[in-house]
Design a protein around this motif. Structure first.
Motif, PDB file in Angstrom:
ATOM      1  N   ILE A 123       0.833  -1.204   0.000  1.00  0.00           N
ATOM      2  CA  ILE A 123       0.000   0.000   0.000  1.00  0.00           C
ATOM      3  C   ILE A 123       0.865   1.250   0.000  1.00  0.00           C
ATOM      4  N   GLU A 124       1.888   1.249   0.840  1.00  0.00           N
ATOM      5  CA  GLU A 124       2.732   2.439   0.929  1.00  0.00           C
ATOM      6  C   GLU A 124       3.487   2.691  -0.371  1.00  0.00           C
ATOM      7  N   ILE A 125       3.951   1.620  -1.020  1.00  0.00           N
ATOM      8  CA  ILE A 125       4.682   1.789  -2.270  1.00  0.00           C
ATOM      9  C   ILE A 125       3.762   2.325  -3.369  1.00  0.00           C
ATOM     10  N   ILE A 126       2.608   1.701  -3.528  1.00  0.00           N
ATOM     11  CA  ILE A 126       1.706   2.094  -4.611  1.00  0.00           C
ATOM     12  C   ILE A 126       1.106   3.471  -4.374  1.00  0.00           C
ATOM     13  N   CYS A 127       0.829   3.800  -3.118  1.00  0.00           N
ATOM     14  CA  CYS A 127       0.163   5.066  -2.811  1.00  0.00           C
ATOM     15  C   CYS A 127       1.131   6.192  -2.477  1.00  0.00           C
ATOM     16  N   LYS A 128       2.436   5.951  -2.592  1.00  0.00           N
ATOM     17  CA  LYS A 128       3.391   7.041  -2.460  1.00  0.00           C
ATOM     18  C   LYS A 128       3.125   8.033  -3.577  1.00  0.00           C
ATOM     19  N   LEU A 146      -7.647   0.432   0.380  1.00  0.00           N
ATOM     20  CA  LEU A 146      -6.576  -0.507   0.705  1.00  0.00           C
ATOM     21  C   LEU A 146      -6.314  -0.580   2.204  1.00  0.00           C
ATOM     22  N   ASN A 147      -6.390   0.549   2.900  1.00  0.00           N
ATOM     23  CA  ASN A 147      -6.167   0.546   4.347  1.00  0.00           C
ATOM     24  C   ASN A 147      -7.240  -0.259   5.073  1.00  0.00           C
ATOM     25  N   GLU A 148      -8.480  -0.175   4.592  1.00  0.00           N
ATOM     26  CA  GLU A 148      -9.534  -0.995   5.198  1.00  0.00           C
ATOM     27  C   GLU A 148      -9.240  -2.478   4.987  1.00  0.00           C
TER      28      GLU A 148
END
Length: 285
Positions: free
Chosen positions: A85-90, A117-119
């Motif tokens: 999630i962090e990579i894609i949503c950076k 994604l966080n959910e």
């Protein structure tokens, strides 16, 4: 069966299946696109005086990759959903690399995708631990993952990079030896995936279990699964057990599993995907 009638174990099992498929697709696009843009070592690359991926993620991935080297073929396979999630949503990576994959179903952009994604990440954490999940959380794990995966597949279609044949395929294989292989880590033979398991010492009267995972974007009603071994056939089971006997003793023994869609045509003539698992079965001890 209505979701509210499922046991807690079944709810978590269904959610896990969908979330693992989501992770498969996210890892696929990360590895493909960042390799194209930054090279094979994209997890450790510096650009503009800063690392592309922050240190905490790099360290955790490296530790998991080293500790479970028998499970992971690539470093991206050692990522958790929260890392993906962090990579894609950076922000810069999303805008420069990943945005086209999600525009179809996430028209409000990166923040909308990240919230969904966080959910799912919260549900994933519950599934991995002892926390129960609600029927609503199971619904989200099904609907949200399908929305995200459908958007990714939609973009591949616009690039003419999707499968020429829209058929159900094997995504992964696992067994009682503790092996777990994603599709891309299994060698392709002649019209069949081939997994050589002859490195294991198996004697007749030993029992093993095998399991395959099929792309859950296809309903199980859309295909049949056929296992063939020792002159037997087992139909529509994703997980089977085999107990070998003396008639199975051989230096080269194969278990064949095929997925066959309900279509009138098939990608491989008589099936849509095929996996051959090879063993050596030794005489009694």
């Amino acid at each position: 069966m209505p979701l509210y009638k499922l046991t807690e174990e079944d709810k978590k099992g269904y959610a896990k299946k969908y979330l693992e498929n989501l992770e498969y697709w996210l890892r696929r696009i990360i590895d493909q696109k960042l390799t194209e843009k930054f090279g094979n070592d994209y997890l450790n690359i510096e650009t503009g005086g800063h690392f592309l991926i922050r240190k905490e993620i790099r360290d955790k991935v490296e530790t998991r990759f080293q500790n479970y080297s028998d499970r992971f073929q690539r470093k991206i396979d050692a990522t958790l959903l929260e890392h993906l999630i962090e990579i894609i949503c950076k922000e810069n990576l999303y805008n420069e690399v990943f945005k086209p994959f999600f525009e179809q179903n996430f028209k409000l952009g990166r923040i909308q995708l990240k919230n969904s994604l966080n959910e799912l990440s919260d549900i994933r954490n519950r599934v991995n631990h002892t926390n129960p999940i609600s029927v609503r959380q199971l619904e989200k794990s099904i609907c949200y993952t399908n929305d995200i995966i459908d958007s990714i597949k939609g973009h591949y279609k616009t690039l003419n990079m999707d499968k020429k044949f829209n058929v159900p395929i094997f995504l992964s294989y696992s067994d009682s030896f503790g092996q777990h292989f994603l599709r891309e880590h299994i060698n392709w033979g002649t019209n069949c995936l081939v997994l050589d398991n002859r490195k294991f010492y198996i004697y007749c009267y030993d029992k093993i279990s095998l399991e395959v995972e099929i792309d859950p974007s296809f309903s199980s009603a859309e295909y049949d699964i056929f296992w063939n071994f020792s002159g037997k056939e087992i139909v529509n089971e994703k997980n089977i057990e085999i107990t070998f006997n003396e008639s199975d003793v051989a230096d080269f023994y194969s278990v064949i599993v095929k997925v066959v869609s309900k279509k009138t045509w098939h990608k491989l003539n008589n099936c849509d995907d095929c996996l051959a698992i090879q063993y050596t079965i030794l005489p009694p001890k």
